[in-house]
Design an enzyme around this catalytic site. Structure first.
Site: not given
Length: 210
Positions: A2, A40, A47, A49, A67, A105, A159
């Site tokens: 991404f 995704s 991220c 699914t 999960a 992640h 930033t």
């Protein structure tokens, strides 16, 4: 992958399951025909699914399964009906890379410790007011955050303005406040934090013996 450029703000419409697995349904303005099962989507950082898609009058409702690892490491476990989320579709070859490379992640949670308005003052009355957010990073992640470097917070590429030990600040312009969930953020909130991929690998390489 991404970019951290938010393309829609979605809303949680239902949450079912437990701490092992939760199914979360999210309303968005995305065209349902453009979302394949297994696609995704970054949802305020992580991220996730797509496991189901339902067309609606003005877009769709898509479902994701979170999960135990995601529920424990991010603030996904705190999502309830009505929660608004920053959404981004995955990067396609040829798309403009306007933010920075984001994996989706999440590394940990950053705490918002201060928010203040920043204005141009009398010397620059045309300068639109922005907001400075000061956050505290988890101790084990603070070393990856550098002044003028990049971070991803709740799915938004930003930033870094200043760094002071485990505290760092980011400045958000009015447009970003308006088209993301940042306008809703208050002191005490926690945000999903993903450190810069380059910083992560550079630190790892520096740990290896010559």
């Amino acid at each position: 992958m991404f970019t951290g450029l938010v393309s829609d703000v979605g809303e949680v419409v239902s949450v079912t399951g437990d701490d092992r697995l939760r199914r979360i349904r999210i309303r968005s303005h995305y065209d349902p025909a453009s979302i394949a099962l297994g696609a995704s989507i970054a949802c305020s950082g992580p991220c996730l699914t797509v496991v189901a898609v339902e067309p609606t009058e003005d877009g769709c409702v898509f479902a994701i399964d979170a999960a135990a690892e995601t529920l424990a490491r991010t603030h996904v476990g705190a999502w309830r009906e009505g929660r608004r989320l920053n959404l981004e579709r995955s990067l396609r070859i040829g798309d403009e890379l306007g933010g920075h490379l984001v994996s989706g992640h999440v590394d940990g949670l950053a705490e918002l410790v201060a928010r203040e308005a920043v204005t141009g003052g009398a010397s620059d009355p045309q300068w639109a007011p922005s907001d400075r957010f000061t956050l505290r990073a988890p101790a084990h992640l603070a070393r990856f955050i550098a002044e003028k470097g990049s971070v991803c917070l709740d799915g938004t590429s930003l930033t870094v303005n200043t760094v002071d030990d485990d505290l760092f600040s980011v400045l958000l312009i009015p447009h970003t406040l308006a088209v993301t969930t940042w306008g809703e953020r208050r002191v005490g909130d926690v945000l999903n934090l993903e450190i810069d991929l380059i910083a992560r690998y550079a630190a790892r390489l520096s740990e290896r013996p010559a």
